[in-house]
Each structure stands twice: as C-alpha cells, then as structure tokens.
Design a protein around this motif. Sequence first.
Motif, PDB file in Angstrom:
ATOM      1  N   LEU A 104       3.197  -7.068   1.588  1.00 32.12           N
ATOM      2  CA  LEU A 104       4.233  -6.620   1.591  1.00 32.12           C
ATOM      3  C   LEU A 104       4.004  -5.499   0.525  1.00 32.12           C
ATOM      4  N   ASN A 105       3.959  -4.167   0.734  1.00 30.61           N
ATOM      5  CA  ASN A 105       3.687  -3.214  -0.074  1.00 30.61           C
ATOM      6  C   ASN A 105       4.633  -2.032   0.304  1.00 30.61           C
ATOM      7  N   MET A 106       5.735  -1.993  -0.355  1.00 27.99           N
ATOM      8  CA  MET A 106       6.713  -1.142  -0.290  1.00 27.99           C
ATOM      9  C   MET A 106       6.218   0.327  -0.229  1.00 27.99           C
ATOM     10  N   LEU A 107       5.347   0.867  -1.156  1.00 26.00           N
ATOM     11  CA  LEU A 107       4.687   2.077  -1.229  1.00 26.00           C
ATOM     12  C   LEU A 107       4.085   2.261  -0.026  1.00 26.00           C
ATOM     13  N   HIS A 108       3.054   1.377   0.514  1.00 25.06           N
ATOM     14  CA  HIS A 108       2.357   1.704   1.675  1.00 25.06           C
ATOM     15  C   HIS A 108       3.163   1.914   2.810  1.00 25.06           C
ATOM     16  N   TYR A 114       0.120   1.358   6.603  1.00 18.80           N
ATOM     17  CA  TYR A 114      -0.097   0.380   7.797  1.00 18.80           C
ATOM     18  C   TYR A 114      -0.257   0.980   9.120  1.00 18.80           C
ATOM     19  N   ARG A 115       0.253   2.151   9.491  1.00 22.65           N
ATOM     20  CA  ARG A 115       0.169   2.782  10.614  1.00 22.65           C
ATOM     21  C   ARG A 115      -1.063   3.388  10.830  1.00 22.65           C
ATOM     22  N   MET A 120      -7.140   3.811  12.164  1.00 25.11           N
ATOM     23  CA  MET A 120      -8.605   3.424  11.686  1.00 25.11           C
ATOM     24  C   MET A 120      -9.031   2.271  12.550  1.00 25.11           C
ATOM     25  N   MET A 121      -8.398   1.049  12.859  1.00 26.39           N
ATOM     26  CA  MET A 121      -9.026  -0.043  13.471  1.00 26.39           C
ATOM     27  C   MET A 121      -9.247   0.527  14.997  1.00 26.39           C
ATOM     28  N   SER A 122      -8.286   1.384  15.515  1.00 27.23           N
ATOM     29  CA  SER A 122      -8.592   1.829  16.847  1.00 27.23           C
ATOM     30  C   SER A 122      -9.515   2.784  16.917  1.00 27.23           C
ATOM     31  N   ILE A 229       0.939  -1.958  14.173  1.00 29.26           N
ATOM     32  CA  ILE A 229       0.918  -2.181  16.024  1.00 29.26           C
ATOM     33  C   ILE A 229       1.058  -0.658  16.368  1.00 29.26           C
ATOM     34  N   ASP A 230       1.745   0.155  15.905  1.00 32.19           N
ATOM     35  CA  ASP A 230       2.006   1.372  16.274  1.00 32.19           C
ATOM     36  C   ASP A 230       0.923   2.324  15.940  1.00 32.19           C
TER      37      ASP A 230
END
Length: 347
Positions: A104-108, A114-115, A120-122, A229-230
């Motif tokens: 849980l990184n509020m700045l990220h 995370y999006r 990147m993963m996709s 997920i998005d």
Amino acid sequence: MLSKEEIAGLLQAHSERVMTLGTRQIYISRANVWTTALRVFKRPSFAESCDKLYVTFASDEHDAVEDAADLGGPRREFFRLLVKAIFQDSGAFEGTPNGCTPRLNMLHLQNGVYRTIGRMMSTIIVQGGEPPAFLSPSVVDYIVSGDILQAHVTPDDIGDPDLRENLNKVQHATLQDDLDKAVSCCDSWRYQVEGLPLTVTMANRDVFVKNAVLYHTVLQRQSCLDQLIDGLSHYGVLALLRENHSLRVLLDIPGEDKGQEADFVAGILKPSYSVLGSNRRAKEELMVVKFREFLQCVQNKELRDTYGDRTLTDDEEAFLKTLSPGHILAFATGEQQSPSHWFSSNS
C-alpha cells in the motif's frame, strides 16, 4: 489445465488479433530500467497504442545508444529486466512466502503507478516476454475472479513477519489457553476490523484467521489491486485471463523454476542442422553434444572441474558458482525462462 503448447497457442492467436503492424521505439537505460520504463508506460498515448515495441538501450557511460538492432532480442531482454524492476525496484510490491502482493503506497496510488504496472504486464505477456509470474495466488484469485470472496488466503500471504507469525500461532493452537495467548497478540488491530469474532474459540478460529488475512492482504490493498486490474485490460489481457483461468500461470509464482534446468534450456535452443550427408553435419552434431554437456556441467556445478589445474581469479570462481542454465538462455534470447509464447522469426 491447459498444456504449455495450448497456452502458447492461445497467446499467439490473441497477440495476432490485438497487435497492430507498426513499431514504437523506446529508449531504456539498463542502469535505471524502472525509471525510464515508467516514463514511457505512464504516458496516456501509450495506452492507445498496440504497436510492437522497438527497444534501444542507452549507454549511461558514454551518453550514446547501443548499435544492436531490435530483431527481438533487445525487446525480450528489456521485458526480463522490467519484470525484475517491477517486483524489486518499483516499491509497489512486497514479498511473502507465497509470492508478491501489492504494497500500500499512497503516492503510487495517487499517481496511478499500479495501473501503469498492469499495462507493463499486459505488454510483456502479449509481446512474448518472460511472464511476470511472481504474484501470490491469492492476488491472482482476485484478478481472475474480480471477487474478494474468491481469494483463497493463508497467513503466508501476509508480508509483515510479526503479523504473519501471530496469525499462524492462532491457526495452529491446539489448546484454548494457547489460542487466547495468540489472539491477544492481535489486539492492537483486531477490534478495528468489523466482522471478526470478538471471542475466538477453537470452533471459529479458522474463520477469524481467514477473514483477518483477507482484510490485511486484499481489503486494505483493494484500491491498488483495482488499479492493477485496470492496467491489465490493456491489450485485452484481463478479459483473456478471465475467459481462460488456466492462463493464470502467467501471473502465479511458479512452484519450481523450470528456467534453471539444462534439458529445458536445450529444448528452447533447438539446433538447425545442415542436411544429412553434408560436410558440416557431423561437426554440427558434435557441437550440439558439447553444448548439452556444457549445460549439464553448469546445472550440476561441475564446470570448475573442466578447467583442471588452471588458476582462476576470485571473480571467475564466484561466477562459476552462480552460473545457471537460465543465464545461458538469457544470453541467447534475452530471457531466463520460457516466454509467454514461442519465439518466432518476427518476435
């Protein structure tokens, strides 16, 4: 469960459907893979492009770019380095005994990192990179189902060692006195979680543990997971994962590292022989035999023996101890494990 060949076929077909014929050139610093990749992937225009990446590595020492044309190798190497950067350098994940889970990184969260990681993963999956298979199965459960209650969790999904140890004590207590002592170690947070049993007994301890782990691993990080997920919807990967749950192996941390086996590497690096009867065929077959023997020596840590009495430097000795068949695969292809779909002449 689908076989590796069936999974590769699904990914290859999906890649051909969603990717466009153009190329998109990006510049990456090997010394700052995460920083330079993040600058590229977070651009709004990147999510609108389905072109194949054309990777050029910048040389920080000489302020220049490398001369290697990206015929597939530099891109695959970039994807391998990017997977490492995502899980080690981004600050977006923490390790647990069961794999990685979002930190849980509020700045990220505010910056949509995370999006971006999901994109990147996709991209790695669709463009034939080494799969980003480092996530905890409970995280992948939530990704493929979209339902928190479908996440199968255990205390080993928790990154905090003290919290994990306390919940393991609760789960494995055999006497009520031991259970009471273990539960008392959770008093600093358990009353803040609505729905947990106020009085924990041997009859409801499993419910207490499951819901507590679910709270700490999924509910607390749900915003991070939803962003991830998005991002995975890029290239239609999320829909593909939810239609074919067998494809979760692309995200699940593997039970064993197949990329370190000599036979596995030899199977990926298949020889292309001259025709039978040609002058070169015998030499080529001998070379393949020697290469297979070399891979076995690397896997069994016997390579040092082949040097006899030759004096090696400390660095050379250390290198031989850490060398693995996966390093050989990375040298030849840019990846240490099997790519998400097979190599092809235009990959």
